[in-house]
Enzyme design. Structure first.
Site, PDB file in Angstrom:
ATOM      1  N   HIS A 101       0.818  -1.221   0.000  1.00  0.00           N
ATOM      2  CA  HIS A 101       0.000   0.000   0.000  1.00  0.00           C
ATOM      3  C   HIS A 101       0.846   1.262   0.000  1.00  0.00           C
ATOM      4  O   HIS A 101       0.366   2.340  -0.336  1.00  0.00           O
ATOM      5  CB  HIS A 101      -0.996  -0.009   1.166  1.00  0.00           C
ATOM      6  CG  HIS A 101      -0.421   0.228   2.526  1.00  0.00           C
ATOM      7  ND1 HIS A 101      -0.160  -0.791   3.413  1.00  0.00           N
ATOM      8  CD2 HIS A 101      -0.074   1.360   3.169  1.00  0.00           C
ATOM      9  CE1 HIS A 101       0.323  -0.287   4.529  1.00  0.00           C
ATOM     10  NE2 HIS A 101       0.388   1.029   4.410  1.00  0.00           N
ATOM     11  N   ASP A 133       0.390  -7.665   1.894  1.00  0.00           N
ATOM     12  CA  ASP A 133       0.741  -6.246   1.906  1.00  0.00           C
ATOM     13  C   ASP A 133       2.256  -6.026   1.999  1.00  0.00           C
ATOM     14  O   ASP A 133       2.729  -5.168   2.745  1.00  0.00           O
ATOM     15  CB  ASP A 133       0.027  -5.507   3.040  1.00  0.00           C
ATOM     16  CG  ASP A 133       0.030  -3.994   2.801  1.00  0.00           C
ATOM     17  OD1 ASP A 133       0.009  -3.585   1.632  1.00  0.00           O
ATOM     18  OD2 ASP A 133       0.072  -3.235   3.786  1.00  0.00           O
ATOM     19  N   SER A 192       4.508   2.928   7.789  1.00  0.00           N
ATOM     20  CA  SER A 192       4.320   1.624   7.146  1.00  0.00           C
ATOM     21  C   SER A 192       5.594   1.177   6.450  1.00  0.00           C
ATOM     22  O   SER A 192       6.279   1.967   5.809  1.00  0.00           O
ATOM     23  CB  SER A 192       3.201   1.682   6.119  1.00  0.00           C
ATOM     24  OG  SER A 192       1.969   1.865   6.722  1.00  0.00           O
TER      25      SER A 192
END
Length: 483
Positions: A183, A218, A331
């Site tokens: 992402h 992810d 992230s």
């Protein structure tokens, strides 16, 4: 500036020979900043991406303004990407586009004392990276961990015609392979060709290309252009973690690169389900993932638009839970243990609130999540070798046993099996309740799906299930999840 006082991060305490001055920014070095957008409002709790997301349009390769981390005469300081914190006030788990978390309360253990001898200078610097040490006689363990880990963590900036954001990444090889979140590099599925710029902890800036993405867990691997001499992270065995173990998170929350936080392992064998625009919502993926393949959680970059550009699916992933502070923009960053070895890649946080969200309110509340290093290693190895990673498929529709009428046991309730699939071949039937998979307790459908997806296609595993009140076991050879 000489870094001769810095010990080799892969050894304990031994100083390394002086190194030549670092090249100018852009010459050779990774920089990582993953995408995070400021988010659209949400109606309820869920998982949210918490990478720091810049709004507006950015030209690929555009420069960024900002102050250097510390003035250095021998290297150009990196310029921080402009970023707005995405709106995201929700009671939920936020998938982080660039996560940073860490552990609090680390004492002055050996790694800190080995790293910084009493006669060392008041700061340890490499390029524009500085680990400040005002009292060398009393450095603690976290200081040593930070000095070892920072050279292996980068900041990633992703931009497309629709906007951009920043995140974090971790160096896998000296020639520039970097692991981060899908992402981050796709802006939550909004772009398949975002321009990527990566900044290393010492201020070197590189262009980067995507090697491969794995939306199912992810994870993504990117490769820096013209990089050499980087410091790869050392992997730990995440299967040996205990609840209460020290954790340190390193990344760029809110675009603040080289941030270090501390905490502990709060829970293990945890699974979360997240809505993702980067993953196709196919019938194959609905299998093993609940009867409707839906999740009460979602994540958002806060771009003021619909998430991503494609259909919205859901993913179920196994995670390490930590109370290390993880915030938007972190992230893809590193979660390491008390020796500075990688135990996970930060991916999501839980946030408190409801209704519409704003990134200023979507911060750490002490519940963060990281993808275990053993899963990261398998997936990234496959991506580097083949451009993609495989995932197991059980071949069953599952729900939460605790939600069923007259249920007496928690687990994943099988409602249907695919003819000829892995579950059918193992002798499983509708009505069976799976309570353990591959040695890990299964409390609901998300747990089972996450553990199945963690394994490669064709992997063998054992499972425990309850049928008609009796506990039984079976061996299963997983099929392959296809999009």
């Amino acid at each position: 500036m000489s870094d001769s006082n810095i010990p080799d991060p892969n050894t304990s305490g031994a100083p390394v020979p002086p190194r030549p001055p670092l090249p100018d920014s852009g010459a050779a070095g990774p920089s990582a900043a993953g995408p995070q957008a400021s988010g659209a409002p949400h109606a309820g709790g869920g998982f949210f991406s918490h990478g720091s997301q810049a709004s507006g349009q950015h030209a690929p390769g555009a420069s960024f303004s900002g102050q250097p981390t510390a003035p250095q005469p021998d290297a150009h300081a990196p310029r921080a990407a402009e970023a707005k914190v995405g709106s995201g006030k929700i009671v939920a788990v936020l998938v982080a586009a660039a996560i940073v978390g860490a552990v609090s309360g680390l004492g002055g253990a050996a790694i800190g004392n080995d790293m910084f001898a009493a006669n060392s200078s008041t700061s340890v610097s490499r390029g524009s990276t500085t680990v400040t040490v005002n009292d060398p006689d009393n450095v603690n363990q976290t200081t040593g961990i930070a000095a070892k880990t920072l050279p292996s963590v980068v900041t990633i900036s992703a931009t497309s015609s629709d906007g951009g954001g920043t995140g974090s990444g971790v160096i896998l090889s000296s020639d520039g392979y970097i692991v981060t979140n899908t992402h981050v590099v796709t802006l939550d599925g909004a772009s398949s060709d975002a321009a990527l710029r990566v900044t290393t902890s010492d201020g070197r800036v590189y262009d980067a290309k995507i090697v491969g993405t794995d939306p199912i867990y992810d994870l993504a691997v990117i490769k820096l252009t013209g990089a050499s001499g980087l410091t790869p992270i050392t992997f730990a065995d995440s299967s040996k973690l205990n609840v209460g173990d020290t954790t340190v998170a390193v990344g760029a929350p809110l675009g603040l690169s080289n941030t270090v936080t501390t905490g502990i392992v709060s829970a293990l064998n945890r699974s979360i389900q997240i809505a993702s625009s980067a993953v196709p919502d196919s019938g194959e993926q609905q299998q093993d993932q609940g009867q409707n393949g839906e999740s009460p959680f979602q994540f958002d970059f806060g771009q003021g638009q619909e998430r991503g550009s494609g259909s919205s699916g859901t993913i179920s992933i196994a995670v390490i839970q930590t109370d290390a502070a993880i915030n938007p923009g972190n992230s893809g960053g590193a979660l390491v243990d008390d020796t500075g070895d990688l135990i996970g890649i930060n991916v999501a946080i839980a946030t408190a609130g409801g209704g519409s969200s704003s990134s200023s309110e979507a911060g750490s509340i002490g519940v963060g999540f990281s993808i275990p290093s053993n899963i990261v290693k398998r997936v990234t190895d496959e991506i580097i070798a083949d451009g993609s990673a495989s995932h197991g498929l059980l071949g069953a529709m599952v729900g939460n046993a605790a939600d069923a009428e007259n249920s007496t046991v928690a687990g994943a309730l099988i409602s249907d099996v695919t003819s000829g699939g892995a579950a059918a071949q193992a002798g499983l039937k509708a009505g069976d309740v799976v309570t353990e998979f591959d040695g890990v307790p299964v409390r609901d459908a998300t747990d089972l799906t996450a553990q199945v997806r963690a394994l490669a296609a064709g992997a063998k595993a054992s499972l425990v299930y309850v049928r008609d009140g009796k506990t039984q076991s079976a061996d299963v050879t997983l099929g392959e999840l296809t999009e």
